[in-house]
Design an enzyme around this catalytic site. Structure first.
Site, short mmCIF file in Angstrom:
data_model
loop_
_atom_site.label_atom_id
_atom_site.label_comp_id
_atom_site.label_asym_id
_atom_site.label_seq_id
_atom_site.Cartn_x
_atom_site.Cartn_y
_atom_site.Cartn_z
N TYR A 20 0.80 -1.23 0.00
CA TYR A 20 0.00 0.00 0.00
C TYR A 20 0.83 1.28 0.00
O TYR A 20 0.38 2.28 0.54
CB TYR A 20 -0.91 0.06 1.24
CG TYR A 20 -1.85 -1.11 1.42
CD1 TYR A 20 -2.76 -1.44 0.42
CD2 TYR A 20 -1.83 -1.86 2.59
CE1 TYR A 20 -3.62 -2.51 0.59
CE2 TYR A 20 -2.70 -2.92 2.76
CZ TYR A 20 -3.59 -3.25 1.75
OH TYR A 20 -4.44 -4.30 1.94
N ASP A 242 -18.59 -11.34 7.03
CA ASP A 242 -17.12 -11.31 7.04
C ASP A 242 -16.69 -10.76 8.40
O ASP A 242 -16.69 -9.55 8.63
CB ASP A 242 -16.63 -10.43 5.88
CG ASP A 242 -15.11 -10.31 5.85
OD1 ASP A 242 -14.46 -10.77 6.81
OD2 ASP A 242 -14.59 -9.75 4.87
N LYS A 271 -7.31 -12.90 11.03
CA LYS A 271 -6.73 -11.90 11.93
C LYS A 271 -6.46 -12.42 13.35
O LYS A 271 -5.43 -13.02 13.58
CB LYS A 271 -7.58 -10.65 11.95
CG LYS A 271 -7.60 -9.98 10.56
CD LYS A 271 -7.70 -8.52 10.64
CE LYS A 271 -7.72 -7.86 9.28
NZ LYS A 271 -6.40 -7.52 8.77
C1 LIG Z 1 -13.19 -7.51 6.95
C2 LIG Z 1 -11.95 -7.99 6.24
N1 LIG Z 1 -12.05 -8.97 5.35
C3 LIG Z 1 -10.97 -9.45 4.71
C4 LIG Z 1 -9.71 -8.92 4.94
C5 LIG Z 1 -8.53 -9.47 4.21
O1 LIG Z 1 -7.70 -10.21 5.05
P1 LIG Z 1 -6.19 -10.52 4.65
O2 LIG Z 1 -5.45 -9.22 4.68
O3 LIG Z 1 -5.72 -11.48 5.70
O4 LIG Z 1 -6.21 -11.13 3.30
C6 LIG Z 1 -9.57 -7.90 5.86
C7 LIG Z 1 -8.25 -7.28 6.11
O5 LIG Z 1 -8.12 -6.20 6.61
C8 LIG Z 1 -10.72 -7.41 6.53
O6 LIG Z 1 -10.64 -6.41 7.42
#
Ligand SMILES: Cc1ncc(COP(=O)(O)O)c(C=O)c1O
Length: 423
Positions: A20, A242, A271
């Site tokens: 980023y 999610d 996470k």
């Molecule tokens: C709600 C949500 N979904 C998916 C992701 C993607 O996860 P990753 O970075 O482990 O691929 C994130 C990452 O910040 C997230 O906050």
């Protein structure tokens, strides 16, 4: 960075590609030599109080001895075997324990190695759920403005493309339906109109429950989720929550769906799943979803299988993290953090550049009108002895749940000072 960098820094910096960031103009990342609890120790000896918990993962603080011991034990026995054709205790135990924590009949756990992939799997499950039942027209997802679900191609396509960071990939990504969250009567009516017209193309609704995290730490209330459940039922769509950010107590209940009393059909986690130690993600399906794959036809099997799915070290870490949720008072710690964030960030409300101050669970947000120089802001935080990483026009704190009250006070004081200084 102050002082001389460590020997590995310059030679590595010439080859590493960082996330980023425009690497030509970026400020150099801080060299870290170790972590302890809620502290990040820099190469030059400075200690920063961590306000981010490494992208919201390190919920028990860093280097928790119980998780470390579990990983070490597992490492001495078996770091990894593939889940294709082989079984191991850590993955099977973790699947059983996660299913037991889930509401309703969310009971089948598919492991992967990152949040984005967990979202990809959820979307594939949703589409194939219909295909396995002979419905080949439901290939779209309904997602929401302000949402963020990851950086892989499929996950990017359900992010808010126009507001988010993925706009340059427009035209490359599959097109889905992106609507406003039904936060009031008007937006709810607009969503109904959209579904009246296009529900027959849609496999599932995907939403981050209660908090749209990376899209700007925007909160909505539980009623929105109840509306989405009702609409999903009315139009016979699957509902995907999610919970990659919200899962494991970040918003105040173990999972955000609990606060709404809503059971989704598919739920994603990552996470904080391993307490911030190793990469692991899970896509958890309701029995009704799994049943659509349970058949004598091999073509009805879920066609997905990441090499490192169910990695034994990561699953051992996750099992140890679940032990900590069971035996330590994480939920009351989150409630105490929420109260401290509310009080500690309140003075920001009256500051000229502040548009909003909001708190949910262990998430504290100070939304500014704009941030002109994000690097300068981040530098100011480091000078205050804290690690805080604003994005967009948003400053947020998402500390470990084990943070000491004094350290949390230093984080909120730093926000007050830095925001108060803004021109
Ligand atoms: C709600 C949500 N979904 C998916 C992701 C993607 O996860 P990753 O970075 O482990 O691929 C994130 C990452 O910040 C997230 O906050």
């Amino acid at each position: 960075m102050e002082g001389k960098p460590p020997d590995w820094y310059e030679p590595g910096l010439r080859h590493v590609w960082l996330p980023y960031v425009q690497m030509k103009t970026m400020r150099r990342p801080l060299a870290v030599t170790r972590t302890e609890g809620c502290r990040i120790v820099l190469n030059d000896g400075r200690e920063l109080i961590d306000g981010v918990a490494s992208w919201w993962t390190a919920c028990h603080g860093y280097n928790h001895p119980h998780i470390r011991a579990a990983i070490e034990r597992q490492l001495s026995v078996m770091p990894h075997v593939m889940l294709g054709g082989l079984a191991h205790e850590q993955a099977y135990t973790l699947a059983r324990r996660l299913a037991a924590l889930m509401p309703g009949d969310l009971e089948r756990v598919f492991f992967s190695d990152s949040g984005s992939v967990a979202v990809e799997v959820a979307m594939k499950m949703a589409v194939q759920y219909w295909v396995n039942q002979g419905v080949r027209t439901r290939k779209k997802l309904l997602a929401f403005r302000g949402g963020y679900h990851g950086d892989t191609t499929g996950a990017m396509a359900v992010c808010d493309l126009e507001a988010g960071m993925h706009a340059l990939f427009l035209g490359f990504l599959p097109e889905h339906l992106i609507a406003d969250l039904p936060v009031d009567d008007e937006s709810a009516a607009a969503l109904v109109r959209l579904l009246e017209e296009r529900a027959s193309e849609v496999a599932a609704i995907i939403v981050e429950p209660l908090v749209q995290g990376a899209g700007g730490m925007r909160f909505h209330d539980a009623e929105v989720l109840r509306r989405l459940r009702a609409l999903a039922d009315r139009y016979e769509l699957l509902l995907i929550f999610d919970e990659i950010f919200t899962g494991f107590a970040r918003t105040g209940t173990l999972f955000a769906c609990e606060a709404a009393g809503v059971v989704p059909d598919i739920l994603t986690l990552s996470k904080a799943l391993t307490g911030g130690t190793l990469p692991l993600a899970a896509t958890i399906a309701h029995r009704k979803v799994f049943d659509a794959f349970w058949s004598d036809d091999p073509a009805h099997a879920l066609m997905h299988g990441p090499t490192f799915m169910g990695n034994a070290l990561a699953c051992a870490a996750a099992n140890a993290s679940l032990d900590l949720f069971e035996r330590e008072p994480r939920l009351s710690e989150v409630a105490a953090i929420a109260a401290a964030l509310r009080q500690g960030l309140a003075p920001c409300r009256d500051m000229r550049r502040v548009r909003d101050v909001r708190v949910m669970g262990a998430i504290g947000v100070v939304a500014l009108d704009r941030i002109d120089d994000v690097y300068e802001l981040r530098r100011r935080f480091v000078a205050e002895g804290v690690f805080v990483r604003p994005f967009g026009a948003t400053i947020y704190l998402t500390p470990a749940f084990t943070i000491a009250p004094d350290d949390l006070g230093r984080l909120t004081d730093a926000v007050i000072r830095v925001v108060g200084e803004l021109e």
